[in-house]
Design a protein around this motif. Structure first.
Motif, PDB file in Angstrom:
ATOM      1  N   GLN A  34       0.833  -1.204   0.000  1.00 51.74           N
ATOM      2  CA  GLN A  34       0.000   0.000   0.000  1.00 51.74           C
ATOM      3  C   GLN A  34       0.870   1.258   0.000  1.00 51.74           C
ATOM      4  O   GLN A  34       0.619   2.209  -0.753  1.00 51.74           O
ATOM      5  CB  GLN A  34      -0.888  -0.033   1.243  1.00 51.74           C
ATOM      6  N   ILE A  35       1.904   1.253   0.824  1.00 53.54           N
ATOM      7  CA  ILE A  35       2.829   2.394   0.889  1.00 53.54           C
ATOM      8  C   ILE A  35       3.546   2.568  -0.448  1.00 53.54           C
ATOM      9  O   ILE A  35       3.714   3.685  -0.945  1.00 53.54           O
ATOM     10  CB  ILE A  35       3.838   2.183   2.034  1.00 53.54           C
ATOM     11  N   ASN A  36       3.970   1.466  -1.033  1.00 49.59           N
ATOM     12  CA  ASN A  36       4.631   1.498  -2.342  1.00 49.59           C
ATOM     13  C   ASN A  36       3.757   2.179  -3.388  1.00 49.59           C
ATOM     14  O   ASN A  36       4.220   3.036  -4.148  1.00 49.59           O
ATOM     15  CB  ASN A  36       4.966   0.056  -2.758  1.00 49.59           C
ATOM     16  N   LYS A  37       2.484   1.826  -3.417  1.00 45.75           N
ATOM     17  CA  LYS A  37       1.584   2.378  -4.428  1.00 45.75           C
ATOM     18  C   LYS A  37       1.181   3.815  -4.119  1.00 45.75           C
ATOM     19  O   LYS A  37       1.157   4.676  -5.010  1.00 45.75           O
ATOM     20  CB  LYS A  37       0.324   1.501  -4.543  1.00 45.75           C
ATOM     21  N   GLU A  38       0.854   4.100  -2.860  1.00 45.28           N
ATOM     22  CA  GLU A  38       0.363   5.437  -2.507  1.00 45.28           C
ATOM     23  C   GLU A  38       1.464   6.492  -2.565  1.00 45.28           C
ATOM     24  O   GLU A  38       1.228   7.632  -2.965  1.00 45.28           O
ATOM     25  CB  GLU A  38      -0.253   5.414  -1.103  1.00 45.28           C
ATOM     26  N   ASP A  39       2.692   6.125  -2.161  1.00 41.59           N
ATOM     27  CA  ASP A  39       3.786   7.093  -2.075  1.00 41.59           C
ATOM     28  C   ASP A  39       4.788   6.945  -3.216  1.00 41.59           C
ATOM     29  O   ASP A  39       5.750   7.705  -3.294  1.00 41.59           O
ATOM     30  CB  ASP A  39       4.521   6.939  -0.743  1.00 41.59           C
ATOM     31  N   ASN A  40       4.576   5.946  -4.075  1.00 39.76           N
ATOM     32  CA  ASN A  40       5.501   5.669  -5.188  1.00 39.76           C
ATOM     33  C   ASN A  40       6.931   5.460  -4.692  1.00 39.76           C
ATOM     34  O   ASN A  40       7.903   5.928  -5.295  1.00 39.76           O
ATOM     35  CB  ASN A  40       5.463   6.787  -6.232  1.00 39.76           C
ATOM     36  N   ILE A  41       7.058   4.769  -3.548  1.00 37.32           N
ATOM     37  CA  ILE A  41       8.370   4.459  -2.990  1.00 37.32           C
ATOM     38  C   ILE A  41       8.871   3.148  -3.595  1.00 37.32           C
ATOM     39  O   ILE A  41       8.210   2.113  -3.479  1.00 37.32           O
ATOM     40  CB  ILE A  41       8.307   4.333  -1.455  1.00 37.32           C
ATOM     41  N   THR A  42       9.994   3.193  -4.265  1.00 36.40           N
ATOM     42  CA  THR A  42      10.611   1.986  -4.799  1.00 36.40           C
ATOM     43  C   THR A  42      10.895   1.036  -3.645  1.00 36.40           C
ATOM     44  O   THR A  42      11.565   1.404  -2.679  1.00 36.40           O
ATOM     45  CB  THR A  42      11.921   2.334  -5.529  1.00 36.40           C
ATOM     46  N   THR A  43      10.383  -0.196  -3.728  1.00 40.57           N
ATOM     47  CA  THR A  43      10.443  -1.123  -2.596  1.00 40.57           C
ATOM     48  C   THR A  43      11.085  -2.434  -3.025  1.00 40.57           C
ATOM     49  O   THR A  43      10.710  -3.027  -4.035  1.00 40.57           O
ATOM     50  CB  THR A  43       9.018  -1.385  -2.057  1.00 40.57           C
TER      51      THR A  43
END
Length: 256
Positions: free
Chosen positions: A190-199
């Motif tokens: 969810q964080i990856n998608k909402e914040d566009n953080i490369t994970t």
């Protein structure tokens, strides 16, 4: 963007941790790395924030070779790369809030953090981070009063408070029961998608790798033996990565 260019790592005892790695990880991707214990998964991830240092090649992060970094450059790098560990890495005797606001340490400096001189904005950010992983009601609890799953959510909130560009997770769910592990992975996705953080996440669980990854990288003996979209991965792919039949392996059922 992160790019491994002919990266190798030989430990002082002669063990080859990584061998001729050439991988490019694009902005916003959710990458899961799979492989047996000792395959090089943790070494791969820990190279990106220089917890280990490759001995050959170039490791490019945002256009710069981070293998040349030391001192201030290294601190700057680690400020934009969040890390989630298998053992949570919390200060057990400190409150949840103190642990989470520690994510601002790279932005505020050691002296201000020692005296808890965080701004209202930082405190607000920490509380919002706790809300995002649904654990704000534990804000005043000590970390060692929480269950393993709750502690891992606190560590995710700490990373969110850091506001990183990249998020690394080294076996973040291996010590959790399957339902709790699934919940933690859901938060990360969810964080990856909402914040566009490369994970980039290391996992032992094949079923979770298939469910959450955009892309799967398979490692064996320090080498990348598979790299492709999760949608193309089959049971045979995992057998090739692991070098053995996976039906006999209890990882298929989500147990480790």
């Amino acid at each position: 963007m992160i790019e491994f260019k002919d990266i190798s790592l030989v430990y002082p005892n002669g063990t080859q941790g990584l061998k001729d790695i050439n991988v490019k990880i694009n902005e916003g991707e959710f990458v899961v790395i799979v492989g047996l214990s000792g395959a090089g998964k943790s070494t791969f991830i820990r190279s990106i924030n220089r917890l280990v240092t490759p001995t050959d090649g170039e490791l490019i992060v945002d256009g710069e070779n981070i293998l040349t970094y030391n001192g201030r450059d290294l601190r700057r790098l680690r400020t934009k790369i969040g890390m989630i560990f298998q053992n949570y890495n919390l200060v057990k005797r400190s409150s949840v809030m103190k642990n989470v606001i520690a994510g601002r340490l790279g932005h505020t400096g050691t002296l201000r953090s020692i005296f808890n001189l965080y701004s209202k904005e930082d405190i607000g950010l920490a509380y919002e981070s706790l809300k995002r992983v649904n654990i704000e009601e534990k804000i005043y609890n000590r970390a060692d009063e929480l269950s393993g799953g709750q502690q891992q959510r606190v560590s995710i909130a700490r990373v969110l408070t850091q506001k990183p560009k990249y998020l690394l997770a080294d076996e973040p769910v291996s010590s959790l029961d399957p339902p709790t592990a699934h919940q933690v992975m859901t938060y990360l996705k969810q964080i990856n998608k909402e914040d566009n953080i490369t994970t980039i996440v290391n996992l032992h669980f094949i079923d979770m790798a298939m469910e959450f990854a955009d892309r799967i990288i398979g490692m064996r003996a320090g080498e990348v033996v598979f790299d492709g979209p999760a949608s193309t991965v089959t049971e045979k792919t995992f057998e090739e990565i692991y070098g053995r039949a996976i039906r006999e392996d209890d990882m298929v059922g989500g147990q480790d």
